[in-house]
Write a protein that holds these residues in place. Sequence first.
Motif, PDB file in Angstrom:
ATOM      1  N   ILE A 141      -0.899   5.943   6.428  1.00 21.05           N
ATOM      2  CA  ILE A 141      -1.473   4.445   5.834  1.00 21.05           C
ATOM      3  C   ILE A 141      -1.329   3.325   6.827  1.00 21.05           C
ATOM      4  O   ILE A 141      -0.472   3.015   7.330  1.00 21.05           O
ATOM      5  CB  ILE A 141      -0.498   4.140   4.318  1.00 21.05           C
ATOM      6  N   GLU A 182       2.394   1.657  -3.528  1.00 23.05           N
ATOM      7  CA  GLU A 182       1.248   1.930  -4.358  1.00 23.05           C
ATOM      8  C   GLU A 182       0.893   3.686  -4.315  1.00 23.05           C
ATOM      9  O   GLU A 182       0.824   4.580  -5.018  1.00 23.05           O
ATOM     10  CB  GLU A 182      -0.052   1.212  -4.199  1.00 23.05           C
ATOM     11  N   ASN A 183       1.109   3.909  -2.735  1.00 17.12           N
ATOM     12  CA  ASN A 183       0.543   5.434  -2.575  1.00 17.12           C
ATOM     13  C   ASN A 183       1.914   6.238  -3.269  1.00 17.12           C
ATOM     14  O   ASN A 183       1.796   7.327  -3.544  1.00 17.12           O
ATOM     15  CB  ASN A 183       0.552   5.457  -1.040  1.00 17.12           C
ATOM     16  N   LYS A 209       1.565   7.726  -6.679  1.00 18.26           N
ATOM     17  CA  LYS A 209       0.472   8.501  -7.058  1.00 18.26           C
ATOM     18  C   LYS A 209       0.938   9.999  -7.365  1.00 18.26           C
ATOM     19  O   LYS A 209       2.040  10.344  -6.760  1.00 18.26           O
ATOM     20  CB  LYS A 209      -0.796   8.426  -5.935  1.00 18.26           C
ATOM     21  N   ARG A 244       0.737  -1.038   0.013  1.00 15.02           N
ATOM     22  CA  ARG A 244       0.064   0.057  -0.078  1.00 15.02           C
ATOM     23  C   ARG A 244       0.986   1.321  -0.209  1.00 15.02           C
ATOM     24  O   ARG A 244       0.427   2.437  -0.621  1.00 15.02           O
ATOM     25  CB  ARG A 244      -0.834  -0.007   1.334  1.00 15.02           C
ATOM     26  N   ILE A 245       2.089   1.217   0.760  1.00 15.21           N
ATOM     27  CA  ILE A 245       2.831   2.325   0.740  1.00 15.21           C
ATOM     28  C   ILE A 245       3.551   2.452  -0.688  1.00 15.21           C
ATOM     29  O   ILE A 245       3.593   3.759  -1.095  1.00 15.21           O
ATOM     30  CB  ILE A 245       4.028   2.054   1.836  1.00 15.21           C
ATOM     31  N   LYS A 254      -2.209  13.802  -4.707  1.00 16.59           N
ATOM     32  CA  LYS A 254      -3.266  12.651  -4.235  1.00 16.59           C
ATOM     33  C   LYS A 254      -2.573  11.727  -3.422  1.00 16.59           C
ATOM     34  O   LYS A 254      -3.006  10.811  -2.940  1.00 16.59           O
ATOM     35  CB  LYS A 254      -3.780  11.898  -5.645  1.00 16.59           C
ATOM     36  N   ARG A 255      -1.359  11.858  -3.013  1.00 14.28           N
ATOM     37  CA  ARG A 255      -0.400  11.002  -2.100  1.00 14.28           C
ATOM     38  C   ARG A 255      -0.709  11.371  -0.772  1.00 14.28           C
ATOM     39  O   ARG A 255      -0.868  12.420  -0.068  1.00 14.28           O
ATOM     40  CB  ARG A 255       1.063  11.206  -2.544  1.00 14.28           C
ATOM     41  N   LYS A 256      -0.816  10.146   0.104  1.00 12.16           N
ATOM     42  CA  LYS A 256      -0.995  10.528   1.425  1.00 12.16           C
ATOM     43  C   LYS A 256       0.109  10.249   2.237  1.00 12.16           C
ATOM     44  O   LYS A 256       1.187   9.805   1.717  1.00 12.16           O
ATOM     45  CB  LYS A 256      -2.031   9.187   1.879  1.00 12.16           C
ATOM     46  N   PRO A 298       2.804   8.696   4.267  1.00 13.56           N
ATOM     47  CA  PRO A 298       3.068   7.305   4.698  1.00 13.56           C
ATOM     48  C   PRO A 298       2.753   6.719   6.157  1.00 13.56           C
ATOM     49  O   PRO A 298       2.302   5.647   6.143  1.00 13.56           O
ATOM     50  CB  PRO A 298       4.481   6.867   4.350  1.00 13.56           C
TER      51      PRO A 298
END
Length: 485
Positions: A217, A202-203, A206, A199-200, A210-212, A214
């Motif tokens: 997550i 894939e983030n 982005k 998930r990290i 749109k990136r969160k 880390p």
Amino acid sequence: MPASDQRWKQIDAKLPPDDLARIVRRQVEQLDRSEVDRMYSGRGQEPYDPILLLQMVLYQFLKGRLSPASWEEEAKLNEAMQWLGHGYTPARRTWYDFRDRIGDVIERLHDDVTQRAIEQGHLDPTTVALDGTSIAACASRHRMVNRNTLQRRQELLKELIDGTYCRTDPLPKWVPPTESGRQDLASRIEAAAIVLEQRINENAKKPSDKRKDPDKITVSLTDPIAPLGRDKRKTYRPLYTVQFMVDPVSRLIVSYLCQASATDAGTLAPMIDKTQKLFGGQLKRVLADGGYCSILDLTDARDRNIDLLAPPSASGSAAKRKSRSGEIQIPREEFRFQASLNCYVCPQGHRLAYLWREKKMRMGDRYVYQSTYQCDAKFCEGCPLAERCLSGKGPRRIKRIEGEEMLEAQREKMASESCKTLYRLRGQTVELSFGDAKGNRRVDRFHGRGIKRARCETGLLVLAQNLLRLDKLQQRAISLGKQTA
């Protein structure tokens, strides 16, 4: 308690002809039991009859009792359960084992029911309605951890298991008291670490806007593979997505899918392929909502010779933006695309020239190409529509995804009266199946951890719903046959 037993006869005399227990027994007796029997072949001592256990479980699903723990109690207290199981009162562990075993054959039992419905003329294999819904995973929404917390817990468990832990501080409450519990948690944390790292990564791919962060997550330790998303009540939690293909006439669920995803994106093609395999290639038309009408979905349907009836979503987000004047920005639909010149023409007749093309990733490592077009600044600043057209400091830009002409053609097709009439069947069928599942069967949360158990519960739900529906269709056919005789 055989059928000759006095107690069984007493219960049999009490049950009305249309009782759910009788319907379940009548329909299960028509199933090919060879696959079910094979689950227990060559496995030690004489087992419980799996067909009787299956009848009891399907009856419990129709009653909205989905947990094996409740099946144990119901088998002791519920007379209909005693009638179906001929007096069986299995222990809780037996029920949990049966649920895990039946998952290996549940799809074949579903296929058996669907083929029988086709042979008996209750099901039209040419047209289906498709929709999906989210169901909460068997995991707490309050106990999700990020990378730092996961690493600390992993290190502490490793010290405990290796015997190197020597701190005097009391152990945290999340640490299991037994060795086996700690081993189990360590394996789940290891699996969670792999999922979280994915998930990290894939983030990180982005766009920056749109990136969160880390550190924000997270992953669930009770069901690591379950993706995080918002359910129908807008609650953020671990969940799975369930897809139903439903026959609009009989309302039988012809195929289903439970997957580790928080959205319906990318599920059209797998559902078509699964249904075509079951129908022998007879499927011709799919009714779906706008979530199944992307360019990739239309391409998949075209490549499979499927007529997809689904409304495309609005192009881009320009319709929701505000212009400099505070009014809604002139939508991109008012700009004409000229394919021969590869440009857009604005309402004032000025061209938006091609700037560049970029790759946009979609679900399942698929992608589309998106082109950007921009008007010359000198035209925009002097344009009488500038205050309503421009949203920022620069000239007007429009983005176009390669293949967007397919969406435009789909929009025209869905505007026809024939498509509108046929499309009305979708809301009258597939929505009823989900309404029945969540309203009458109380399916709002899975009761087993992991995707395998979630798929098993989905299969048992679909089988129970289909057997009930097929029985009504069969009884109606018998009634009509008597009236015309």
